[in-house]
Design a protein around this motif. Structure first.
Motif, PDB file in Angstrom:
ATOM      1  N   MET A  64    -132.074 -91.547 104.558  1.00  0.00           N
ATOM      2  CA  MET A  64    -132.592 -92.749 103.904  1.00  0.00           C
ATOM      3  C   MET A  64    -134.105 -92.659 103.731  1.00  0.00           C
ATOM      4  O   MET A  64    -134.654 -93.027 102.683  1.00  0.00           O
ATOM      5  CB  MET A  64    -132.224 -93.985 104.719  1.00  0.00           C
ATOM      6  CG  MET A  64    -132.439 -95.296 103.976  1.00  0.00           C
ATOM      7  SD  MET A  64    -131.724 -96.698 104.892  1.00  0.00           S
ATOM      8  CE  MET A  64    -131.792 -97.967 103.619  1.00  0.00           C
TER       9      MET A  64
ATOM     10  N   PHE B 272    -136.231 -92.658 100.330  1.00  0.00           N
ATOM     11  CA  PHE B 272    -137.250 -93.690 100.195  1.00  0.00           C
ATOM     12  C   PHE B 272    -138.600 -93.077  99.845  1.00  0.00           C
ATOM     13  O   PHE B 272    -139.318 -93.579  98.961  1.00  0.00           O
ATOM     14  CB  PHE B 272    -137.337 -94.493 101.495  1.00  0.00           C
ATOM     15  CG  PHE B 272    -138.205 -95.720 101.390  1.00  0.00           C
ATOM     16  CD1 PHE B 272    -138.047 -96.601 100.340  1.00  0.00           C
ATOM     17  CD2 PHE B 272    -139.172 -95.986 102.348  1.00  0.00           C
ATOM     18  CE1 PHE B 272    -138.840 -97.740 100.238  1.00  0.00           C
ATOM     19  CE2 PHE B 272    -139.972 -97.116 102.249  1.00  0.00           C
ATOM     20  CZ  PHE B 272    -139.804 -97.996 101.195  1.00  0.00           C
TER      21      PHE B 272
ATOM     22  N   THR C  55    -135.355-101.963 103.388  1.00  0.00           N
ATOM     23  CA  THR C  55    -135.171-100.525 103.547  1.00  0.00           C
ATOM     24  C   THR C  55    -135.679-100.058 104.905  1.00  0.00           C
ATOM     25  O   THR C  55    -134.992 -99.300 105.625  1.00  0.00           O
ATOM     26  CB  THR C  55    -135.907 -99.769 102.426  1.00  0.00           C
ATOM     27  OG1 THR C  55    -135.413-100.201 101.159  1.00  0.00           O
ATOM     28  CG2 THR C  55    -135.689 -98.265 102.561  1.00  0.00           C
TER      29      THR C  55
ATOM     30  N   LEU D  65    -130.668 -94.880  97.984  1.00  0.00           N
ATOM     31  CA  LEU D  65    -131.137 -95.805  99.031  1.00  0.00           C
ATOM     32  C   LEU D  65    -130.194 -97.003  99.157  1.00  0.00           C
ATOM     33  O   LEU D  65    -129.794 -97.389 100.267  1.00  0.00           O
ATOM     34  CB  LEU D  65    -132.543 -96.307  98.694  1.00  0.00           C
ATOM     35  CG  LEU D  65    -133.725 -95.434  99.089  1.00  0.00           C
ATOM     36  CD1 LEU D  65    -135.002 -96.006  98.500  1.00  0.00           C
ATOM     37  CD2 LEU D  65    -133.838 -95.340 100.595  1.00  0.00           C
TER      38      LEU D  65
END
Length: 280
Positions: free
Chosen positions: A125, A129, A107, A160
């Motif tokens: 994102m 997250f 990630t 995500l």
């Protein structure tokens, strides 16, 4: 019990006759109050009768003893189940608090790779997250959550993955509004969704679709996690995850929750049935 009743009747008769004879001797023969010799033999016989009866049926009766033993065993079983439940919950909270390193690194690496070419996407994102991390941390500290909280956690997680996989992933999380406030153990469904992504959709070149649906079926809730990926192929990670899920459900719902896996064409569906609380 018949033998015990007979002994008690025998003892009552002995006491009554003994009292009458002692009274008679005290009045009629005051110098020899214990001259009733037969009473001694009768008393010895009564004592032998008592020993034989109690050794066979117990002081308070066999049924009473069996009932007390059953109560003791039930209490011990409840105590054992409570201890097992605490151990499983402690282990599951530990697992909840552990975010897989590959997921964390992937990630963050994706965020870094998006900062220059697509800063808005990188920001989105990061927002998902952070929301996912916040929800995971809260879940690791809680013993009880709700269906709505679980659904939000799944949406943040899938958002995500969607940024990472792009158009290769399509998903939906559908929840019956009546079930949103229903109590649910934290992160109960998230490992199943993660398995569907990791083992079903990510290995598939063209990706696929993931459906999460929570609905009411009479006095039970049915949670369906369905994908059209590579199909169910037992592996070490997936097997452990499903085993942990079954163990957790068995402890949380005293064996009244069930998991089954169905092969679809293509893909796999995991169906989890959970009893609803009485308030629902």
């Amino acid at each position: 019990m018949r033998a015990l009743r007979f002994f008690y009747m025998h003892a009552m008769v002995y006491v009554a006759v003994n009292a009458l004879l002692i009274g008679f001797h005290l009045v009629g023969s005051p110098h020899r109050p214990w001259s009733g010799g037969p009473l001694v033999g009768w008393g010895i016989g009564l004592a032998i009768h008592g020993v034989m009866t109690w050794s066979r049926v117990g002081l308070l009766g066999r049924q009473w003893e069996e009932r007390k033993i059953a109560q003791y065993m039930a209490q011990e079983q409840v105590r054992t189940l409570s201890t097992e439940k605490q151990l499983v919950e402690a282990r599951m909270r530990l697992l909840q608090a552990q975010i897989e390193p590959h997921f964390l690194f992937n990630t963050l690496a994706n965020v870094v790779s998006l900062i220059e070419p697509a800063p808005q996407k990188a920001t989105l994102m990061l927002e998902h997250f952070i929301a996912y991390l916040r929800a995971s941390l809260a879940a690791s500290r809680a013993t009880q959550g709700t269906v709505a909280q679980e659904a939000k956690l799944l949406r943040d997680y899938l958002a995500l993955i969607r940024i990472r996989m792009g158009d290769r992933l399509h998903y939906s999380v559908d929840v019956d509004p009546e079930l949103e406030s229903m109590p649910l153990a934290p992160m109960l469904l998230q490992p199943v969704v993660e398995n569907a992504i990791k083992h079903g959709l990510e290995p598939k070149i063209e990706g696929g679709r993931l459906l999460v649906r929570l609905e009411r079926r009479g006095p039970r809730m049915l949670a369906t996690i369905e994908d059209d990926g590579m199909g169910f192929r037992p592996s070490a990670g997936a097997g452990v995850g499903l085993s942990n899920l079954r163990e957790r459900l068995a402890v949380l719902y005293d064996g009244d929750a069930h998991v089954r896996i169905e092969e679809r064409s293509p893909g796999t569906a995991v169906l989890i049935e959970i009893p609803l609380p009485r308030a629902f």
